[in-house]
Design a protein around this motif. Structure first.
Motif, PDB file in Angstrom:
ATOM      1  N   ALA A  99       6.349  -1.636  12.105  1.00  0.00           N
ATOM      2  CA  ALA A  99       5.498  -0.755  11.304  1.00  0.00           C
ATOM      3  C   ALA A  99       6.333   0.238  10.505  1.00  0.00           C
ATOM      4  N   ASP A 100       7.344   0.795  11.132  1.00  0.00           N
ATOM      5  CA  ASP A 100       8.169   1.778  10.428  1.00  0.00           C
ATOM      6  C   ASP A 100       9.044   1.117   9.365  1.00  0.00           C
ATOM      7  N   ALA A 101       9.455  -0.114   9.600  1.00  0.00           N
ATOM      8  CA  ALA A 101      10.211  -0.835   8.573  1.00  0.00           C
ATOM      9  C   ALA A 101       9.326  -1.108   7.357  1.00  0.00           C
ATOM     10  N   MET A 102       8.051  -1.438   7.584  1.00  0.00           N
ATOM     11  CA  MET A 102       7.128  -1.630   6.466  1.00  0.00           C
ATOM     12  C   MET A 102       6.931  -0.315   5.717  1.00  0.00           C
ATOM     13  N   ALA A 103       6.781   0.782   6.444  1.00  0.00           N
ATOM     14  CA  ALA A 103       6.644   2.090   5.792  1.00  0.00           C
ATOM     15  C   ALA A 103       7.892   2.416   4.974  1.00  0.00           C
ATOM     16  N   GLY A 131      10.334   2.183  -7.168  1.00  0.00           N
ATOM     17  CA  GLY A 131      10.013   0.909  -7.785  1.00  0.00           C
ATOM     18  C   GLY A 131      10.783  -0.255  -7.207  1.00  0.00           C
ATOM     19  N   ASP A 132      11.500  -0.021  -6.102  1.00  0.00           N
ATOM     20  CA  ASP A 132      12.295  -1.061  -5.446  1.00  0.00           C
ATOM     21  C   ASP A 132      12.194  -0.821  -3.940  1.00  0.00           C
ATOM     22  N   PRO A 133      11.706  -1.805  -3.155  1.00  0.00           N
ATOM     23  CA  PRO A 133      11.554  -1.573  -1.714  1.00  0.00           C
ATOM     24  C   PRO A 133      12.872  -1.365  -0.981  1.00  0.00           C
TER      25      PRO A 133
END
Length: 563
Positions: free
Chosen positions: A484-488, A498-500
C-alpha cells in the motif's frame, strides 16, 4: 450465460470493504475562507477534512435533465458546517436499513440521498496546516456502474491518501442512472444524456476556482477513478470539454470492451423508462413532474433491457456516457486507436481476476461445456468459436473459471494493453501500465461474495490506494502495508512530478516503503513493454504481460463497436 438480475448487476460496482469508525477527530475544526463564505471542517490525525461542499445548483424541478449550473450562492455571514456529507445522488439501495458491507453508501447515519446532490469533499494533509504551500490535487471519481455510489462513502475517505502523497484529495458526487444519463431525443427540451459527465466537469471547474483556498494547486490536477470511475477518466481524456481542467490521470480497471450507447440506443432505453413512468416517449413535462422514487422504479423496470442485441455486455453497464459527437465523440477505445485524445501523462491498469466477481454472481451454479459454448456464441457471435479454441478449457465439472479468465482478458486486460499501445504509437510517451494481483488477507470483507476469497476480484486494489481499512482498525499484514505504501509512493510522485519514479521530497517514504523502490519504466517497446506487478512480498516488473492472449484479442479486433 444465465439471466442477470438487477441485484446481481450491483456487483459490477466497485464492491470493496471499509470498516465502521474513522480515526477520532477533534472539536473546533479548521475554518477556511472561500468565495461563498467561511466553512468549518474537522481535524483528523492526518490533516483537515471538509465534507459536503456544494459545487453545483441543485438539479431539481425544471433543472432535472439539464446541464449543471455552477454553485453561486453565498452562505455568509454564517459559517458552513463542513463536518457532514451532502446527500448522495439518487440510486437504488443504500437506504437507512440497507446492508452496506462495503461501505459504498453515504457515510451519514441516515444514508441520505437526494436529487440535490452536487457536493464534493476535500481532504487536506497535515503538511498544509499553517503553510502557504500549494499542493497537487487528486480528484476521485467513484465507480458503481454509473448507478451506485457516492464520493462521500467511507471507503473513499481521502485523509490517509492525502497525507501519504502530500496532495489535496477531492472526492465528488455526480448524477447517476437515469438522472445522470437519460436520453429521450435530440430536441431542445429533450433529455440528451451525459449529465453525470457534465457534473464531473463542473466539479473540476470548482477545483480550478476554489482549491487554492484549501492549499491545492489548480495547475497540478490528477483525476483518478476505478471501474466506471476510471471509464470517466478515459472519457475526459478523449473529450475536448475538459482539456484545461486537469493535467494527468490514473485509470483503475476500465471496462473498455463494454461499449457506450449510441444516441439511437440510448433513446430506445429512454423510451422504455418513460413508458414505465407512465409518460409518453419524450414527454419531458411529464417526466419532470414525477417524484424521484417513480423514476427509480422505472429505472428498475428496465434493468434487463438490451438496446442492442448484438452487444449483450451492456447488461453490465446499462447507464453511462452516450456517444453524442460532442461530449463523447466516439468510443474511448476508438479515440485512443485514432490518436484523438489529450496528450497527457497517465497510469492505467487492471487487477488479476476482474471478471470473477460478476461471472459468479450472474451464474450461481456450475457451468456446463454446452452453456460455456452458448455464452461464447451469444456474446462474441461469429468470433465465439475462435475464442473457445484459443482458451480450449479441459473437461471439467464447472467452466466458470475459464469464462472468467476469458472475460477478464477480453473486457479489461487486453483492451487496456491495446489502448496504451495505441497511445504510445500516437506519440505520447509518458504512460505507465500495471497489474495488481495480491489477494487480500481480510477475507471477511467480501461477506456475501465468498467466491472472491482467494481471488483478486474487481475492486480489490481500492483498499491499497486509500488505505481505508486502517480507519476500521483492520490492519494490513506487514507485506500488505509495504504494498500500500509503495502504491502511495508511486501515485504521489506521479501527482507531484508527472512521473511515478521521480521522487518528490514531500511524498511519504519512511517506515514501510522500501529504501530503493522498484523502478517503473514507461510503457514502450524499447523498454520491452514493462508492466508493474503490484504484489507481495514485493513488487516485480514483468514484460509483455499476458502477451499470447492479448495478441489473440488484438488479432480478432473485437474491442471496437465497428467490428
Amino acid at each position: 450465460m444465465a439471466t442477470t438480475t438487477v441485484s446481481q448487476l450491483l456487483a459490477f460496482a466497485a464492491l470493496v470493504f471499509v470498516g465502521h469508525d474513522a480515526l477520532p477527530t477533534k472539536p473546533d475544526g479548521p475554518i477556511v475562507r472561500t468565495q461563498y463564505g467561511d466553512v468549518r471542517g474537522m481535524y483528523a490525525e492526518e490533516g483537515d477534512i471538509f465534507l459536503g461542499l456544494p459545487f453545483g445548483v441543485p438539479p431539481v424541478g425544471e433543472l432535472r435533465w439539464k446541464p449543471p449550473r455552477a454553485y453561486n450562492t453565498s452562505w455568509a455571514p454564517g459559517v458552513r458546517d463542513g463536518t457532514v456529507p451532502g446527500p448522495a445522488c439518487r440510486q437504488g439501495g443504500c437506504g437507512p436499513n440497507s446492508a452496506d458491507y462495503q461501505h459504498t453508501c453515504n457515510r451519514d447515519k441516515a444514508r441520505t440521498q437526494s436529487e440535490d446532490c452536487m457536493y464534493l469533499n476535500v481532504f487536506v494533509p497535515r503538511s498544509v496546516l499553517n503553510s502557504t504551500a500549494r499542493l497537487p490535487v487528486m480528484c476521485w471519481f467513484h465507480g458503481g456502474e454509473y448507478r451506485y455510489g457516492t464520493g462521500a462513502a467511507l471507503v473513499y475517505d481521502g485523509r490517509i491518501l492525502a497525507n501519504k502523497t502530500n496532495t489535496v484529495v477531492v472526492t465528488t458526487n455526480y448524477r447517476l442512472g437515469a438522472f445522470g444519463f437519460l436520453v429521450t431525443g435530440e430536441g431542445e427540451d429533450d433529455a440528451r444524456g451525459n449529465y453525470g459527465t457534465l457534473d464531473q466537469i463542473e466539479a473540476l471547474r470548482w477545483i480550478q476556482q476554489n482549491i487554492a483556498d484549501f492549499g491545492g494547486d489548480k495547475d497540478k490536477v490528477t483525476i483518478f477513478g476505478q471501474s466506471s470511475g476510471s471509464d470517466s477518466v478515459a472519457v475526459l481524456l478523449t473529450s475536448d470539454m475538459a482539456t484545461d481542467l486537469f493535467h494527468q490521470g490514473i485509470m483503475m480497471s476500465v471496462p473498455f470492451s463494454i461499449a457506450h450507447k449510441t444516441q439511437f440506443e440510448a433513446i430506445r432505453l429512454g423510451n422504455d423508462v418513460a413508458k414505465f413512468a407512465n409518460c409518453s416517449a419524450g414527454d419531458m413535462k411529464c417526466l419532470r413532474s414525477k417524484p424521484a422514487d417513480e423514476i427509480l422504479d422505472a429505472q428498475e423496470e428496465v434493468s434487463t433491457f438490451i438496446a442492442n442485441p448484438f452487444r449483450l455486455l451492456e447488461i453490465f453497464l446499462q447507464w453511462g456516457p452516450t456517444v453524442d459527437g460532442d461530449i463523447l465523440a466516439r468510443q474511448t477505445v476508438d479515440s485512443f486507436a485514432k490518436g484523438q485524445f489529450q496528450r497527457k501523462p497517465f497510469i492505467i491498469g487492471t487487477v488479476g481476476e476482474e471478471a470473477i466477481l460478476y461471472i459468479y454472481l450472474a451464474i450461481t451454479k456450475p457451468m456446463s461445456k454446452l452453456e460455456l459454448d452458448a455464452a461464447a456464441l451469444a456474446f462474441l457471435h461469429g468470433k465465439g468459436p475462435a475464442a473457445l479454441h484459443e482458451y480450449n478449457p479441459p473437461q471439467t465439472s464447472d467452466y466458470r473459471p475459464f469464462l472468467a479468465q476469458a472475460v477478464t482478458d477480453w473486457v479489461f486486460e487486453c483492451p487496456t494493453r491495446n489502448a496504451i499501445r495505441n497511445v504510445v504509437t500516437s506519440g505520447e510517451g509518458d504512460v505507465w501500465l500495471y497489474v495488481f494481483d495480491h489477494v487480500w488477507s481480510f477475507k471477511t470483507f467480501w461477506n456475501d461474495f465468498s467466491y472472491c476469497n482467494g481471488h483478486v476480484c474487481h475492486g480489490e486494489d481500492i483498499p491499497f490506494v486509500f488505505q481505508t481499512n486502517l480507519l476500521a482498525n483492520v490492519s494490513f499484514t506487514p507485506d500488505e502495508q509495504v504494498l500500500a505504501d509503495a502504491m502511495a509512493y508511486h501515485y504521489g510522485n506521479f501527482a507531484h512530478t508527472g512521473d511515478p519514479n521521480k521522487p518528490s521530497p514531500y511524498v511519504y517514504t519512511t517506515g514501510n516503503v522500501l529504501k530503493s523502490p522498484l523502478n517503473w519504466p514507461r510503457y514502450n517497446q524499447g523498454n520491452q513493454f514493462p508492466n508493474m506487478n503490484f504484489t507481495t512480498p514485493q513488487n516485480v516488473m514483468v514484460h509483455d504481460y499476458n502477451k499470447e492472449k492479448c495478441d489473440f484479442w488484438d488479432k480478432e479486433n473485437i474491442y471496437s463497436e465497428t467490428n
